[in-house]
Design an enzyme around this catalytic site. Structure first.
Site, short mmCIF file in Angstrom:
data_model
loop_
_atom_site.label_atom_id
_atom_site.label_comp_id
_atom_site.label_asym_id
_atom_site.label_seq_id
_atom_site.Cartn_x
_atom_site.Cartn_y
_atom_site.Cartn_z
N SER A 131 -0.98 47.63 43.05
CA SER A 131 -0.94 46.37 43.80
C SER A 131 -2.29 45.66 43.76
CB SER A 131 -0.59 46.70 45.26
OG SER A 131 -0.87 45.61 46.09
N TYR A 136 -2.32 51.14 53.00
CA TYR A 136 -1.45 50.87 51.84
C TYR A 136 -2.29 50.71 50.58
CZ TYR A 136 1.33 48.01 48.62
OH TYR A 136 1.96 47.51 47.50
N1 LIG Z 1 6.77 42.86 46.47
C1 LIG Z 1 5.49 42.65 46.21
O1 LIG Z 1 4.96 41.55 46.42
C2 LIG Z 1 4.63 43.76 45.66
C3 LIG Z 1 3.27 43.49 45.37
C4 LIG Z 1 2.47 44.50 44.89
C5 LIG Z 1 3.00 45.76 44.64
N2 LIG Z 1 4.31 46.00 44.93
C6 LIG Z 1 4.85 47.34 44.69
O2 LIG Z 1 6.05 47.23 43.95
C7 LIG Z 1 6.94 48.30 44.31
C8 LIG Z 1 8.31 47.73 44.68
O3 LIG Z 1 8.17 46.80 45.75
P1 LIG Z 1 9.40 45.97 46.34
O4 LIG Z 1 8.83 44.72 46.90
O5 LIG Z 1 10.51 45.95 45.35
O6 LIG Z 1 9.75 46.91 47.59
P2 LIG Z 1 11.13 47.55 48.07
O7 LIG Z 1 10.81 48.16 49.40
O8 LIG Z 1 12.23 46.56 47.99
O9 LIG Z 1 11.36 48.70 47.00
C9 LIG Z 1 10.83 50.00 47.13
C10 LIG Z 1 11.98 50.98 47.07
O10 LIG Z 1 11.44 52.29 47.14
C11 LIG Z 1 12.31 53.07 47.94
N3 LIG Z 1 11.54 54.18 48.51
C12 LIG Z 1 10.58 54.10 49.46
N4 LIG Z 1 10.13 55.32 49.76
C13 LIG Z 1 10.83 56.20 48.98
C14 LIG Z 1 10.82 57.60 48.85
N5 LIG Z 1 10.04 58.38 49.63
N6 LIG Z 1 11.65 58.17 47.96
C15 LIG Z 1 12.48 57.42 47.21
N7 LIG Z 1 12.54 56.06 47.29
C16 LIG Z 1 11.71 55.47 48.18
C17 LIG Z 1 12.82 52.13 49.00
O11 LIG Z 1 14.04 52.56 49.59
C18 LIG Z 1 12.97 50.83 48.22
O12 LIG Z 1 14.28 50.67 47.72
C19 LIG Z 1 6.26 49.06 45.43
O13 LIG Z 1 5.59 50.17 44.88
C20 LIG Z 1 5.25 48.06 45.97
O14 LIG Z 1 4.15 48.70 46.57
C21 LIG Z 1 5.14 45.02 45.44
#
Ligand SMILES: NC(=O)c1ccc[n+]([C@@H]2O[C@H](COP(=O)([O-])OP(=O)(O)OC[C@H]3O[C@@H](n4cnc5c(N)ncnc54)[C@H](O)[C@@H]3O)[C@@H](O)[C@H]2O)c1
Length: 361
Positions: free
Chosen positions: A133, A158
């Site tokens: 991130s 985070y």
């Molecule tokens: N959305 C953003 O703006 C953004 C920005 C930077 C980084 N990210 C990273 O991208 C990734 C996806 O983000 P997103 O926005 O799609 O979030 P999201 O919460 O929609 O997706 C994450 C998924 O991981 C699953 N999850 C969480 N803990 C878990 C565990 N212990 N075991 C199995 N599954 C688990 C959740 O149920 C969820 O479906 C994450 O790693 C997040 O940190 C997102």
């Protein structure tokens, strides 16, 4: 045709990428624990759509409901399957909640990732895209943010777990010849965006005629990146790893056009057709002042070239939101489900009463 293992792929970005991979002709095994960080019904819906796409394209899509913290499960998955590559999105992904519950963030984002790396090492699976991130840059004063900038000053648990993840990935690359890319996503938005994130939240509040809470004076800025561009960059990274050996690298995936919070609210208000009423609140601990990506490294090595500017992206998001949520809970799909379930047994009057009950107040 390849076979990939995806973690966290019932969520916003992972499910969108799953669709793309299935359409490209690949088979997928997906792990997600459907946690309740936001309504798990949204993840169930994502998965239903992805399954339908797998069926339409004649591809295999295997969903495993399980947890990254379960080392035995991860080991079993890799013992029973051979994968051409792995993308790991599974994480606790909120900045502010991580301050309240740092332990869970460390358990999932650091220990969970270690379980994945160990399972891959034990079963000789070498190619990993780890999703990091832009939060790792903390309050970096120099803009745009470059992968060369120091990232030793995170300002939320985070961010610290994502930095730890990158460091762990390097360790596994150095010790066990694993080929790994760490992708630093800059705030991602688009259809299916997490409901806790600003664009989704502001759209909902504007449509419901509510005030918009603005933390700080509106001058903080974010480099918003449209989900299709992020997915494109992520798949370019995956395919690059499949073709190369001896790789560890870190890439910014952003849009390079930061917008201030105040301007963002104005753009959404214009798109929704509602004049925003802003309630100014103090800045939140953990929130960085700005993000701004220099993605020249991703462009040079991967060919990453984001296309969607913020106005266009907001337009697409609001269009999706209206279709999804319509005037009824669960959107038009919800009403169709409801009618499908009820018309056999209920009279027209009773069905109309059900629909009335489902209307968003
Ligand atoms: N959305 C953003 O703006 C953004 C920005 C930077 C980084 N990210 C990273 O991208 C990734 C996806 O983000 P997103 O926005 O799609 O979030 P999201 O919460 O929609 O997706 C994450 C998924 O991981 C699953 N999850 C969480 N803990 C878990 C565990 N212990 N075991 C199995 N599954 C688990 C959740 O149920 C969820 O479906 C994450 O790693 C997040 O940190 C997102």
């Amino acid at each position: 045709m390849s076979r990939y293992f995806l973690t966290g792929a019932a969520g916003f970005i992972g499910s969108t990428a799953s669709e793309r991979l299935l359409k490209e002709g690949h088979d997928l095994v997906v792990l997600d624990n459907f946690n309740d960080y936001y309504d798990p019904a949204l993840k169930e819906k994502n998965v239903r759509i992805v399954k339908a796409i797998a069926k339409e394209h004649g591809r295999k899509y295997t969903l495993i409901r399980g947890d990254m913290r379960d080392a035995k499960l991860l080991d079993k998955i890799f013992a029973e399957n051979t994968f051409d590559g792995v993308i790991s999105w599974a994480a606790m992904a909120g900045v502010r909640p991580s301050i309240e519950d740092p332990r869970t963030y460390v358990e999932v984002n650091v220990l969970g990732l270690t379980n994945l790396l160990e399972a891959m090492r034990q079963h000789d699976c070498k190619k990993l895209v780890f999703i990091s991130s832009s939060s790792v840059y903390g309050n970096n004063q120099k803009v745009p943010f470059s992968e060369q900038d120091p990232v030793d000053r995170p300002i939320s648990p985070y961010a610290a777990t994502k930095k730890a993840g990158e460091v762990l990935c390097h360790t596994y690359h150095a010790l066990f010849d694993m080929d790994i890319h760490c992708l630093r996503y800059f705030t991602v938005y688009g259809p299916r965006q997490r409901p806790d994130l600003a664009i989704n939240k502001f759209t909902r509040l504007l449509l419901e005629g509510e005030k918009i809470p603005m933390f700080g004076d509106g001058s903080t800025s974010r480099d918003y990146t449209y989900v299709d561009d992020i997915v494109e960059g992520t798949l370019l990274s995956l395919h690059y790893l499949e073709d190369h050996q001896g790789v560890y690298d870190i890439f910014n995936l952003g849009g390079s056009h930061p917008i201030s919070l105040k301007d963002l609210i104005a753009v959404i208000g214009k798109e929704v057709g509602v004049e925003p009423v802003i309630e100014q609140l103090p800045m939140q601990p953990g929130d960085v002042e700005r993000t701004y990506s220099d993605f020249s490294h991703a462009k040079e090595i991967l060919g990453y070239d984001p296309q969607v500017r913020i106005e266009e992206g907001i337009h697409r998001f609001v269009e999706w939101y209206r279709k999804e949520y319509g005037p009824f809970k669960g959107g038009y799909d919800g009403i169709i489900d409801l009618l499908g379930n009820t018309t056999d047994s209920l009279s027209v009057t009773e069905v109309l009463a059900q629909i009335e009950k489902e209307k968003v107040k």
